[in-house]
Design a protein around this motif. Structure first.
Motif, PDB file in Angstrom:
ATOM      1  N   PRO A 242      41.121  48.745   8.560  1.00 53.74           N
ATOM      2  CA  PRO A 242      41.084  48.384   7.138  1.00 53.74           C
ATOM      3  C   PRO A 242      42.210  47.426   6.723  1.00 53.74           C
ATOM      4  O   PRO A 242      42.450  47.239   5.534  1.00 53.74           O
ATOM      5  CB  PRO A 242      41.224  49.745   6.435  1.00 53.74           C
ATOM      6  N   PHE A 243      42.885  46.823   7.695  1.00 51.41           N
ATOM      7  CA  PHE A 243      43.969  45.883   7.416  1.00 51.41           C
ATOM      8  C   PHE A 243      44.132  44.954   8.618  1.00 51.41           C
ATOM      9  O   PHE A 243      43.678  45.258   9.720  1.00 51.41           O
ATOM     10  CB  PHE A 243      45.290  46.628   7.143  1.00 51.41           C
ATOM     11  N   ALA A 244      44.754  43.814   8.391  1.00 54.73           N
ATOM     12  CA  ALA A 244      45.056  42.884   9.482  1.00 54.73           C
ATOM     13  C   ALA A 244      46.205  43.464  10.309  1.00 54.73           C
ATOM     14  O   ALA A 244      47.119  44.074   9.760  1.00 54.73           O
ATOM     15  CB  ALA A 244      45.442  41.524   8.926  1.00 54.73           C
ATOM     16  N   ALA A 245      46.139  43.280  11.612  1.00 53.32           N
ATOM     17  CA  ALA A 245      47.205  43.784  12.484  1.00 53.32           C
ATOM     18  C   ALA A 245      47.262  42.938  13.746  1.00 53.32           C
ATOM     19  O   ALA A 245      46.232  42.651  14.359  1.00 53.32           O
ATOM     20  CB  ALA A 245      46.970  45.244  12.859  1.00 53.32           C
ATOM     21  N   SER A 246      48.464  42.544  14.111  1.00 52.65           N
ATOM     22  CA  SER A 246      48.651  41.828  15.372  1.00 52.65           C
ATOM     23  C   SER A 246      49.743  42.473  16.220  1.00 52.65           C
ATOM     24  O   SER A 246      50.058  41.985  17.300  1.00 52.65           O
ATOM     25  CB  SER A 246      48.989  40.356  15.112  1.00 52.65           C
ATOM     26  N   VAL A 247      50.313  43.588  15.728  1.00 51.86           N
ATOM     27  CA  VAL A 247      51.331  44.334  16.460  1.00 51.86           C
ATOM     28  C   VAL A 247      50.796  45.740  16.692  1.00 51.86           C
ATOM     29  O   VAL A 247      50.463  46.455  15.739  1.00 51.86           O
ATOM     30  CB  VAL A 247      52.667  44.385  15.680  1.00 51.86           C
ATOM     31  N   TYR A 248      50.717  46.106  17.980  1.00 48.93           N
ATOM     32  CA  TYR A 248      50.139  47.390  18.358  1.00 48.93           C
ATOM     33  C   TYR A 248      51.073  48.120  19.309  1.00 48.93           C
ATOM     34  O   TYR A 248      51.788  47.498  20.097  1.00 48.93           O
ATOM     35  CB  TYR A 248      48.794  47.188  19.073  1.00 48.93           C
ATOM     36  N   GLY A 249      51.020  49.436  19.259  1.00 44.31           N
ATOM     37  CA  GLY A 249      51.679  50.293  20.231  1.00 44.31           C
ATOM     38  C   GLY A 249      50.605  51.121  20.901  1.00 44.31           C
ATOM     39  O   GLY A 249      49.895  51.883  20.239  1.00 44.31           O
ATOM     40  N   LEU A 250      50.446  50.946  22.210  1.00 44.82           N
ATOM     41  CA  LEU A 250      49.354  51.600  22.933  1.00 44.82           C
ATOM     42  C   LEU A 250      49.882  52.685  23.850  1.00 44.82           C
ATOM     43  O   LEU A 250      50.944  52.535  24.460  1.00 44.82           O
ATOM     44  CB  LEU A 250      48.580  50.575  23.760  1.00 44.82           C
ATOM     45  N   SER A 251      49.116  53.725  23.987  1.00 47.03           N
ATOM     46  CA  SER A 251      49.433  54.786  24.925  1.00 47.03           C
ATOM     47  C   SER A 251      48.720  54.487  26.242  1.00 47.03           C
ATOM     48  O   SER A 251      47.494  54.362  26.258  1.00 47.03           O
ATOM     49  CB  SER A 251      48.957  56.133  24.387  1.00 47.03           C
TER      50      SER A 251
ATOM     51  N   HIS B  25      53.749  47.395   4.870  1.00 47.26           N
ATOM     52  CA  HIS B  25      55.008  47.696   5.564  1.00 47.26           C
ATOM     53  C   HIS B  25      54.973  49.081   6.197  1.00 47.26           C
ATOM     54  O   HIS B  25      55.937  49.835   6.122  1.00 47.26           O
ATOM     55  CB  HIS B  25      56.213  47.566   4.626  1.00 47.26           C
ATOM     56  N   LEU B  26      53.836  49.406   6.836  1.00 46.54           N
ATOM     57  CA  LEU B  26      53.653  50.719   7.449  1.00 46.54           C
ATOM     58  C   LEU B  26      53.183  50.601   8.883  1.00 46.54           C
ATOM     59  O   LEU B  26      52.419  49.692   9.221  1.00 46.54           O
ATOM     60  CB  LEU B  26      52.610  51.534   6.678  1.00 46.54           C
ATOM     61  N   LEU B  27      53.610  51.533   9.692  1.00 47.81           N
ATOM     62  CA  LEU B  27      53.099  51.696  11.045  1.00 47.81           C
ATOM     63  C   LEU B  27      52.068  52.817  10.975  1.00 47.81           C
ATOM     64  O   LEU B  27      52.400  53.943  10.612  1.00 47.81           O
ATOM     65  CB  LEU B  27      54.247  52.044  11.993  1.00 47.81           C
TER      66      LEU B  27
ATOM     67  N   PHE C 152      46.653  55.113  19.325  1.00 45.34           N
ATOM     68  CA  PHE C 152      47.393  53.858  19.254  1.00 45.34           C
ATOM     69  C   PHE C 152      48.009  53.729  17.877  1.00 45.34           C
ATOM     70  O   PHE C 152      47.625  54.413  16.927  1.00 45.34           O
ATOM     71  CB  PHE C 152      46.505  52.648  19.587  1.00 45.34           C
ATOM     72  N   TRP C 153      48.981  52.853  17.782  1.00 42.46           N
ATOM     73  CA  TRP C 153      49.654  52.532  16.532  1.00 42.46           C
ATOM     74  C   TRP C 153      49.359  51.081  16.195  1.00 42.46           C
ATOM     75  O   TRP C 153      49.259  50.240  17.085  1.00 42.46           O
ATOM     76  CB  TRP C 153      51.164  52.708  16.677  1.00 42.46           C
ATOM     77  N   ALA C 154      49.229  50.795  14.909  1.00 45.33           N
ATOM     78  CA  ALA C 154      49.029  49.427  14.447  1.00 45.33           C
ATOM     79  C   ALA C 154      49.936  49.197  13.249  1.00 45.33           C
ATOM     80  O   ALA C 154      50.060  50.067  12.379  1.00 45.33           O
ATOM     81  CB  ALA C 154      47.567  49.197  14.062  1.00 45.33           C
ATOM     82  N   PHE C 155      50.583  48.025  13.217  1.00 50.48           N
ATOM     83  CA  PHE C 155      51.482  47.708  12.114  1.00 50.48           C
ATOM     84  C   PHE C 155      50.708  47.024  11.000  1.00 50.48           C
ATOM     85  O   PHE C 155      50.102  45.976  11.197  1.00 50.48           O
ATOM     86  CB  PHE C 155      52.629  46.820  12.591  1.00 50.48           C
ATOM     87  N   ASP C 156      50.735  47.644   9.827  1.00 47.54           N
ATOM     88  CA  ASP C 156      50.107  47.113   8.624  1.00 47.54           C
ATOM     89  C   ASP C 156      51.199  46.355   7.863  1.00 47.54           C
ATOM     90  O   ASP C 156      51.981  46.949   7.127  1.00 47.54           O
ATOM     91  CB  ASP C 156      49.543  48.267   7.800  1.00 47.54           C
ATOM     92  N   ALA C 157      51.286  45.042   8.066  1.00 52.66           N
ATOM     93  CA  ALA C 157      52.367  44.235   7.485  1.00 52.66           C
ATOM     94  C   ALA C 157      52.299  44.200   5.964  1.00 52.66           C
ATOM     95  O   ALA C 157      53.331  44.193   5.291  1.00 52.66           O
ATOM     96  CB  ALA C 157      52.323  42.817   8.050  1.00 52.66           C
TER      97      ALA C 157
END
Length: 152
Positions: free
Chosen positions: A117-126, A140-142, A132-137
Motif C-alpha cells: 500500500p506504499f512505495a518502497a525501495s528499501v527492504y529487509g529480507l529474512s 517514515h516507518l519500517l 520481510f520489512w519494507a521502509f515506507d518513506a
C-alpha cells in the motif's frame, strides 16, 4: 581483473563477486571467482551484450540463485544466462520473490503477486523465513510483513 564503476554483491556460498556497472554507455555484468587470494575474471554479459539497456540497481537473491541488474535477472552461477526481465528495477530478492518499488513479483515468472500500500525501495529480507520489512518513506516507518506471497 578490472571493471568500470558500479555495484558489487559477494556470494559467500560460491565465493563469487558479481558486478553491475554504472556510469558507462555499455551496461554490463561481470562475475569474478576466488583463485587463491585473488579475484579472477569468470564470465560476463559482454560489451553492449545481454545486459544492455538494464542496470540502475543490483541485488543478489538471499539464496544466491539470481543476480538482479535493474529489471534483468541472471543466473548467479553464470551471469551470461538471462532468467527473467521484470517490469521495473528490482531492489531485493529471495529465491522466490523479487521486490520492486512497492511491488512483489514471482522470481521465476516475473508475474506480479502483490502490491504494497506504499512505495518502497528499501527492504529487509529474512534468508530463512517468509517475513520481510519494507521502509515506507512517506510515513517514515519500517513496516513488517509476516507472509511473503508464495511463488506459483
Amino acid at each position: 581483473a578490472m571493471v568500470y564503476e558500479g555495484y558489487f554483491r559477494y556470494d559467500w556460498r560460491t565465493k563469487r563477486l558479481l558486478h553491475g556497472n554504472s556510469g558507462d554507455s555499455s551496461q554490463e555484468i561481470q562475475a569474478f571467482k576466488m583463485s587463491g587470494n585473488d579475484f579472477v575474471t569468470a564470465e560476463g554479459t559482454g560489451t553492449y551484450g545481454s545486459a544492455q539497456g538494464y542496470g540502475g540497481t543490483v541485488a543478489l537473491a538471499t539464496d544466491g540463485s539470481a543476480f538482479y541488474y535493474g529489471r534483468l535477472a541472471v543466473d548467479a552461477l553464470n551471469v551470461a544466462q538471462t532468467l527473467q526481465v521484470f517490469p521495473e528495477p528490482i531492489f531485493a530478492a529471495t529465491g522466490d520473490v523479487a521486490f520492486g518499488n512497492g511491488k512483489l513479483y514471482d522470481a521465476h515468472s516475473a508475474a506480479l503477486v502483490q502490491t504494497l500500500p506504499f512505495a518502497a525501495s528499501v527492504y529487509g529480507l529474512s534468508p530463512t523465513g517468509s517475513d520481510f520489512w519494507a521502509f515506507d518513506a512517506a510515513a517514515h516507518l519500517l513496516r513488517h510483513f509476516v507472509d511473503q506471497p508464495a511463488a506459483n
